[in-house]
Design a protein around this motif. Structure first.
Motif, PDB file in Angstrom:
ATOM      1  N   ASP A  93      22.881  99.430  39.162  1.00  0.00           N
ATOM      2  CA  ASP A  93      22.837 101.213  39.902  1.00  0.00           C
ATOM      3  C   ASP A  93      23.758 101.583  39.838  1.00  0.00           C
ATOM      4  O   ASP A  93      24.325 102.555  39.530  1.00  0.00           O
ATOM      5  CB  ASP A  93      21.721 101.369  40.984  1.00  0.00           C
ATOM      6  CG  ASP A  93      20.755 100.535  41.100  1.00  0.00           C
ATOM      7  OD1 ASP A  93      19.668 100.979  40.327  1.00  0.00           O
ATOM      8  OD2 ASP A  93      19.873 100.176  42.212  1.00  0.00           O
ATOM      9  N   GLN A  94      24.879 100.811  40.240  1.00  0.00           N
ATOM     10  CA  GLN A  94      26.161 101.564  40.060  1.00  0.00           C
ATOM     11  C   GLN A  94      27.660 100.456  39.970  1.00  0.00           C
ATOM     12  O   GLN A  94      27.516  99.734  40.468  1.00  0.00           O
ATOM     13  CB  GLN A  94      26.464 102.581  41.547  1.00  0.00           C
ATOM     14  CG  GLN A  94      27.892 103.114  41.626  1.00  0.00           C
ATOM     15  CD  GLN A  94      27.802 103.894  43.298  1.00  0.00           C
ATOM     16  OE1 GLN A  94      26.940 104.082  43.787  1.00  0.00           O
ATOM     17  NE2 GLN A  94      28.655 105.210  42.883  1.00  0.00           N
ATOM     18  N   LEU A 108      30.763 100.118  41.536  1.00  0.00           N
ATOM     19  CA  LEU A 108      31.926 100.372  42.436  1.00  0.00           C
ATOM     20  C   LEU A 108      32.955 100.783  42.029  1.00  0.00           C
ATOM     21  O   LEU A 108      33.960 101.818  42.049  1.00  0.00           O
ATOM     22  CB  LEU A 108      31.095 100.108  43.672  1.00  0.00           C
ATOM     23  CG  LEU A 108      30.247 100.150  44.310  1.00  0.00           C
ATOM     24  CD1 LEU A 108      30.039  98.713  45.641  1.00  0.00           C
ATOM     25  CD2 LEU A 108      29.286 101.265  44.643  1.00  0.00           C
ATOM     26  N   GLU A 165      19.839  96.334  49.329  1.00  0.00           N
ATOM     27  CA  GLU A 165      20.491  97.229  48.524  1.00  0.00           C
ATOM     28  C   GLU A 165      22.085  96.223  48.234  1.00  0.00           C
ATOM     29  O   GLU A 165      22.044  95.555  49.371  1.00  0.00           O
ATOM     30  CB  GLU A 165      22.027  97.959  49.274  1.00  0.00           C
ATOM     31  CG  GLU A 165      22.234  99.376  48.557  1.00  0.00           C
ATOM     32  CD  GLU A 165      23.459 100.465  48.923  1.00  0.00           C
ATOM     33  OE1 GLU A 165      23.589  99.913  50.279  1.00  0.00           O
ATOM     34  OE2 GLU A 165      22.919 101.393  49.135  1.00  0.00           O
ATOM     35  N   VAL A 166      21.818  95.124  48.012  1.00  0.00           N
ATOM     36  CA  VAL A 166      22.946  93.990  47.600  1.00  0.00           C
ATOM     37  C   VAL A 166      24.041  94.996  46.084  1.00  0.00           C
ATOM     38  O   VAL A 166      24.109  95.401  45.533  1.00  0.00           O
ATOM     39  CB  VAL A 166      21.542  93.228  46.270  1.00  0.00           C
ATOM     40  CG1 VAL A 166      22.385  92.310  45.911  1.00  0.00           C
ATOM     41  CG2 VAL A 166      20.658  93.618  46.716  1.00  0.00           C
ATOM     42  N   TYR A 167      25.162  94.299  46.895  1.00  0.00           N
ATOM     43  CA  TYR A 167      26.385  94.225  46.355  1.00  0.00           C
ATOM     44  C   TYR A 167      26.953  92.732  46.084  1.00  0.00           C
ATOM     45  O   TYR A 167      26.335  91.642  46.068  1.00  0.00           O
ATOM     46  CB  TYR A 167      27.634  94.212  47.791  1.00  0.00           C
ATOM     47  CG  TYR A 167      27.157  95.917  47.385  1.00  0.00           C
ATOM     48  CD1 TYR A 167      27.776  96.983  47.082  1.00  0.00           C
ATOM     49  CD2 TYR A 167      26.070  96.016  49.079  1.00  0.00           C
ATOM     50  CE1 TYR A 167      27.385  98.087  48.154  1.00  0.00           C
ATOM     51  CE2 TYR A 167      26.185  97.284  49.524  1.00  0.00           C
ATOM     52  CZ  TYR A 167      26.733  98.471  49.333  1.00  0.00           C
ATOM     53  OH  TYR A 167      26.337  99.659  49.400  1.00  0.00           O
ATOM     54  N   TYR A 168      27.374  92.792  43.938  1.00  0.00           N
ATOM     55  CA  TYR A 168      27.383  91.982  43.547  1.00  0.00           C
ATOM     56  C   TYR A 168      28.737  92.120  42.813  1.00  0.00           C
ATOM     57  O   TYR A 168      28.667  93.407  42.615  1.00  0.00           O
ATOM     58  CB  TYR A 168      26.867  91.022  42.455  1.00  0.00           C
ATOM     59  CG  TYR A 168      25.548  92.299  41.839  1.00  0.00           C
ATOM     60  CD1 TYR A 168      26.290  92.569  40.827  1.00  0.00           C
ATOM     61  CD2 TYR A 168      24.567  92.906  42.887  1.00  0.00           C
ATOM     62  CE1 TYR A 168      25.242  93.420  39.707  1.00  0.00           C
ATOM     63  CE2 TYR A 168      24.984  94.194  41.524  1.00  0.00           C
ATOM     64  CZ  TYR A 168      24.704  93.783  40.399  1.00  0.00           C
ATOM     65  OH  TYR A 168      23.874  94.971  40.117  1.00  0.00           O
ATOM     66  N   LYS A 212      32.680  95.019  40.295  1.00  0.00           N
ATOM     67  CA  LYS A 212      32.453  94.834  41.710  1.00  0.00           C
ATOM     68  C   LYS A 212      30.790  95.936  41.870  1.00  0.00           C
ATOM     69  O   LYS A 212      30.862  97.754  41.573  1.00  0.00           O
ATOM     70  CB  LYS A 212      32.928  95.543  42.741  1.00  0.00           C
ATOM     71  CG  LYS A 212      32.374  95.726  43.699  1.00  0.00           C
ATOM     72  CD  LYS A 212      33.306  96.080  45.328  1.00  0.00           C
ATOM     73  CE  LYS A 212      31.612  95.373  46.600  1.00  0.00           C
ATOM     74  NZ  LYS A 212      33.116  95.888  47.810  1.00  0.00           N
ATOM     75  N   CYS A 213      29.910  96.099  41.647  1.00  0.00           N
ATOM     76  CA  CYS A 213      28.344  96.715  41.177  1.00  0.00           C
ATOM     77  C   CYS A 213      27.288  96.957  42.301  1.00  0.00           C
ATOM     78  O   CYS A 213      27.514  95.887  43.379  1.00  0.00           O
ATOM     79  CB  CYS A 213      27.616  96.125  40.377  1.00  0.00           C
ATOM     80  SG  CYS A 213      27.872  95.506  38.676  1.00  0.00           S
ATOM     81  N   GLN A 214      26.420  97.524  42.382  1.00  0.00           N
ATOM     82  CA  GLN A 214      25.484  98.248  43.199  1.00  0.00           C
ATOM     83  C   GLN A 214      24.196  98.081  42.653  1.00  0.00           C
ATOM     84  O   GLN A 214      24.187  98.941  42.049  1.00  0.00           O
ATOM     85  CB  GLN A 214      25.844  98.720  44.427  1.00  0.00           C
ATOM     86  CG  GLN A 214      25.264  99.253  45.598  1.00  0.00           C
ATOM     87  CD  GLN A 214      23.793 100.415  45.393  1.00  0.00           C
ATOM     88  OE1 GLN A 214      23.980 101.246  44.804  1.00  0.00           O
ATOM     89  NE2 GLN A 214      22.297 100.108  45.209  1.00  0.00           N
ATOM     90  N   SER A 215      23.112  97.532  43.423  1.00  0.00           N
ATOM     91  CA  SER A 215      21.621  97.286  42.804  1.00  0.00           C
ATOM     92  C   SER A 215      21.142  97.420  44.273  1.00  0.00           C
ATOM     93  O   SER A 215      21.344  97.091  45.659  1.00  0.00           O
ATOM     94  CB  SER A 215      21.153  96.510  41.812  1.00  0.00           C
ATOM     95  OG  SER A 215      21.932  96.523  40.996  1.00  0.00           O
ATOM     96  N   TYR A 220      26.950  89.508  47.961  1.00  0.00           N
ATOM     97  CA  TYR A 220      27.598  90.036  48.796  1.00  0.00           C
ATOM     98  C   TYR A 220      26.237  90.271  50.254  1.00  0.00           C
ATOM     99  O   TYR A 220      25.415  90.629  49.388  1.00  0.00           O
ATOM    100  CB  TYR A 220      27.966  91.005  49.305  1.00  0.00           C
ATOM    101  CG  TYR A 220      29.163  91.746  48.013  1.00  0.00           C
ATOM    102  CD1 TYR A 220      30.561  90.457  48.977  1.00  0.00           C
ATOM    103  CD2 TYR A 220      29.722  91.342  47.087  1.00  0.00           C
ATOM    104  CE1 TYR A 220      32.343  90.633  48.292  1.00  0.00           C
ATOM    105  CE2 TYR A 220      30.793  91.322  45.788  1.00  0.00           C
ATOM    106  CZ  TYR A 220      32.163  91.684  46.814  1.00  0.00           C
ATOM    107  OH  TYR A 220      33.017  91.572  46.213  1.00  0.00           O
TER     108      TYR A 220
END
Length: 79
Positions: free
Chosen positions: A31-32, A34, A59-62, A50-53, A79
Motif C-alpha cells: 500500500d505504501q 514509507l 495494518e502491517v509493517y515490513y 520499509k513498507c505498509q499494507s 513488525y
C-alpha cells in the motif's frame, strides 16, 4: 514479486505472494513505501524498503530487500 522500475533502474515493490503458516498462498499488495535506503553488507548492495499494507483488516509493517547484484527480492522483517 511485482515491481516497477523507474528510468534510472530503481525498483518500487507493488505486490508479492507469501506462503502462510497453513500452507496457503497469500497475496500482499504494497500500500505504501514509507522509506528506502541503500545498505551494503559484505560487498552486497541492497535497497531496503520499509513498507505498509493492510492484511486481514490490520495494518502491517515490513521490510523488503532488493539485491542490486542478484536482482532478487527478500521479505526481511515483519513488525
Amino acid at each position: 514479486m511485482i515491481d516497477v522500475f523507474n528510468k534510472e533502474g530503481v525498483p518500487t515493490p507493488k505486490k508479492f505472494t507469501i506462503e502462510s503458516k497453513n500452507g496457503e498462498d497469500v497475496s500482499v499488495r504494497v500500500d505504501q513505501v514509507l522509506n528506502r535506503h541503500l545498505e551494503k553488507l559484505a560487498d552486497n548492495h541492497m535497497l531496503v524498503f520499509k513498507c505498509q499494507s493492510m492484511l486481514n483488516g490490520k495494518e502491517v509493517y515490513y521490510d523488503l530487500k532488493f539485491g542490486l547484484d542478484s536482482m532478487e527480492w527478500m521479505l526481511f522483517r515483519l513488525y
